[in-house]
Design an enzyme around this catalytic site. Structure first.
Site, PDB file in Angstrom:
ATOM      1  N   CYS A 177       0.801  -1.232   0.000  1.00  5.84           N
ATOM      2  CA  CYS A 177       0.000   0.000   0.000  1.00  5.84           C
ATOM      3  C   CYS A 177       0.830   1.276   0.000  1.00  5.84           C
ATOM      4  O   CYS A 177       0.297   2.360  -0.267  1.00  5.84           O
ATOM      5  CB  CYS A 177      -0.938   0.015   1.200  1.00  5.84           C
ATOM      6  SG  CYS A 177      -2.134  -1.328   1.175  1.00  5.84           S
ATOM      7  N   HIS A 439      -8.880   3.369  -2.981  1.00  3.36           N
ATOM      8  CA  HIS A 439      -7.500   3.004  -2.644  1.00  3.36           C
ATOM      9  C   HIS A 439      -6.907   2.092  -3.717  1.00  3.36           C
ATOM     10  O   HIS A 439      -6.806   0.883  -3.530  1.00  3.36           O
ATOM     11  CB  HIS A 439      -7.487   2.323  -1.273  1.00  3.36           C
ATOM     12  CG  HIS A 439      -6.163   1.834  -0.806  1.00  3.36           C
ATOM     13  ND1 HIS A 439      -4.960   2.347  -1.253  1.00  3.36           N
ATOM     14  CD2 HIS A 439      -5.854   0.858   0.103  1.00  3.36           C
ATOM     15  CE1 HIS A 439      -3.973   1.705  -0.641  1.00  3.36           C
ATOM     16  NE2 HIS A 439      -4.494   0.797   0.165  1.00  3.36           N
ATOM     17  N   CYS A 470      -0.661   2.456   6.411  1.00  2.59           N
ATOM     18  CA  CYS A 470      -0.290   1.129   6.879  1.00  2.59           C
ATOM     19  C   CYS A 470       0.075   0.280   5.665  1.00  2.59           C
ATOM     20  O   CYS A 470      -0.251   0.627   4.523  1.00  2.59           O
ATOM     21  CB  CYS A 470      -1.419   0.487   7.680  1.00  2.59           C
ATOM     22  SG  CYS A 470      -2.987   0.332   6.789  1.00  2.59           S
ATOM     23  N   GLY A 472       0.436  -3.867   4.244  1.00  2.00           N
ATOM     24  CA  GLY A 472       0.168  -5.284   4.454  1.00  2.00           C
ATOM     25  C   GLY A 472       1.411  -6.046   4.865  1.00  2.00           C
ATOM     26  O   GLY A 472       2.521  -5.712   4.458  1.00  2.00           O
TER      27      GLY A 472
END
Length: 486
Positions: A177, A439, A470, A472
């Site tokens: 991300c 996103h 954040c 993954g």
């Protein structure tokens, strides 16, 4: 020594001309720090303490110096690093950035558009806007998550579709991300490290950092080829927990209620709707003409220029009716999670001296960055750890930051991070976030930078902003930017 350090704030506040006194204090302490480091038995803790104080003083000086006090700023820079030209000229600056609108995956305007086309649209627009020939670029880095090989082939194809010459190289990066932000950091380098990143290491003068994702054409369902030993290691097993369940973990362990999550989501849609209706996104977005294919195979041409995920009619009552998406008794729903999306963004970066020599504008300055690790089963807490780390590098405090662009992967983790750090809600995602906007994984970090710097410019005065998300498998990333003022 501590007594003298503790006197600094009161002495600064009481002096009739704070910036000038700061010059003297910084110069004196530079000399003292050099003596400490040059002694036979230097105390590393004491040296570190003085270094931290000096960094903080440099930041404070920037706040205290009037915007037009160029002579004072030169004195402060010279005091801090020993060379006015070396300090200012080596800054990594953002020249310009653009993004596509964010389309709804599988049913939006970009559902039939390949990522190389989305990427080409923003790459071309950024250089065209500032009148920069592509052969001036030293490198191009593209963040991507879902394409094979992190989209290496796709990126080079986009490069040629944009009319870039073969002599300009391109590569891709996948830090999930944060891939779009990581592309920027790869081109720029860490401002605290001289030999890091292409610009900081003087490998290149100018570079293009991009991010792109088509979540319509590629899914997140294939974890790849993993060892059978994964099941023997708890942390390794946690890396393949579905993202929605990590959201549930954060909500349960830190007591983030369904009502809190839904309220945060409603606010995201409301802020994004206000921003869209007032035209705040217009200068960011590159309109992209594409071909849409309907269920019967008929084609039509459309131009996508508006973010598609914003729901102006969202209500708290409507959100509360949605069922949990990941576990029967959970609190994470489709309404308080980020949307699956398609989109691209590009940011032009350069060394300040090279940028000024070419007569290019300066939209922002990269001041610091940090990437950290956190437990994989609570990956959403990443910003709560990464933001303080980046602020420490920048010599800034939380209250010094005017705008925080924190990716809303899930409302649970966004609420936790905001509350944990004590960030005033009015400073968080003032134009909405991923819950409303969407996103597109590889694009988001670059998109956030574009949105942040445009927002700071809209406010019309010198300011600081943070981009964070954040990641993954258990990480967090953050970067600190300064808008230098009009």
């Amino acid at each position: 020594m501590k007594q003298e350090i503790n006197k600094f704030p009161s002495r600064i506040g009481s002096d009739p001309d704070p910036p000038i006194q700061l010059v003297a204090l910084m110069h004196q302490n530079n000399l003292y720090t050099q003596k400490l480091k040059g002694s036979k038995s230097p105390n590393p803790d004491l040296c570190g303490c003085f270094s931290s104080v000096m960094n903080r003083l440099r930041i404070i000086s920037g706040h205290l110096c009037p915007a037009g006090s160029s002579e004072l700023r030169r004195d402060l820079r010279s005091s801090a690093c020993g060379s006015t030209a070396g300090c200012s000229g080596e800054d990594v600056v953002v020249v310009h950035g653009r993004r596509t609108a964010i389309g709804r995956a599988k049913r939006g305007g970009f559902k039939d558009t390949t990522p190389d086309e989305l990427l080409s649209a923003v790459m071309t627009a950024v250089l065209t806007d500032v009148g920069l020939p592509p052969d001036k670029l030293g490198d191009v880095c593209v963040g991507n998550v879902l394409q094979p090989g992190a989209g290496a082939l796709m990126a080079r194809v986009a490069h040629f579709l944009s009319g870039f010459p073969e002599t300009v190289p391109v590569y891709t990066v996948n830090r999930q991300c944060s891939s779009g932000l990581q592309a920027l950091l790869n081109i720029a380098g860490n401002p605290q490290l001289v030999c890091s990143g292409a610009i900081r290491s003087r490998t290149i003068d100018l570079g293009l950092a991009c991010g792109v994702e088509s979540m319509t054409l590629r899914s997140m369902n294939n974890p790849g080829d993993l060892s059978s030993r994964l099941s023997d290691h708890q942390k390794a097993r946690d890396c393949i927990i579905p993202m929605g369940l990590t959201s549930e973990n954060v909500a349960e362990r830190f007591g983030i209620s369904r009502e809190q999550q839904d309220s945060f989501s409603l606010s995201s849609h409301q802020k994004a709707a206000r921003a869209q209706n007032s035209g705040r996104f217009d200068s960011e977005i590159v309109p992209v003409s594409v071909t849409l294919v309907d269920d019967e195979g008929r084609e039509r041409q459309v131009t996508v220029s508006k973010d598609e995920g914003i729901r102006t009619g969202t209500t708290l009552a409507g959100l509360s009716k949605l069922r949990p998406a990941f576990k029967p008794d959970g609190s994470t729903t489709a309404g308080n999670s980020s949307q699956v999306s398609d989109g691209a963004a590009a940011v032009l970066l350069g060394r300040r001296s090279a940028v000024e020599a070419l007569g290019l504008p300066v939209l922002g300055v990269l001041r610091a960055s940090a990437v950290v690790g956190v437990p994989p089963d609570m990956m959403g807490i990443g910003p709560a750890v990464a933001i303080p780390a980046a602020l420490q590098q920048a010599g800034l405090r939380l209250e010094d930051i005017d705008v925080f662009e924190i990716n809303e992967a899930f409302a649970s983790q966004a609420v936790f991070c905001v509350e944990k750090l004590g960030i005033p809600l009015e400073k968080v995602n003032p134009n909405g976030g991923a819950i409303a906007l969407g996103h597109p994984l590889g694009c988001t970090g670059a998109r956030q930078v574009v949105t942040l710097l445009n927002e700071l410019r809209r406010r019309g005065k010198r300011a600081y902003g943070v981009v964070s998300m954040c990641i993954g498998t258990g990480m967090g990333a953050a970067a600190v930017f300064e808008y230098p003022g009009p």
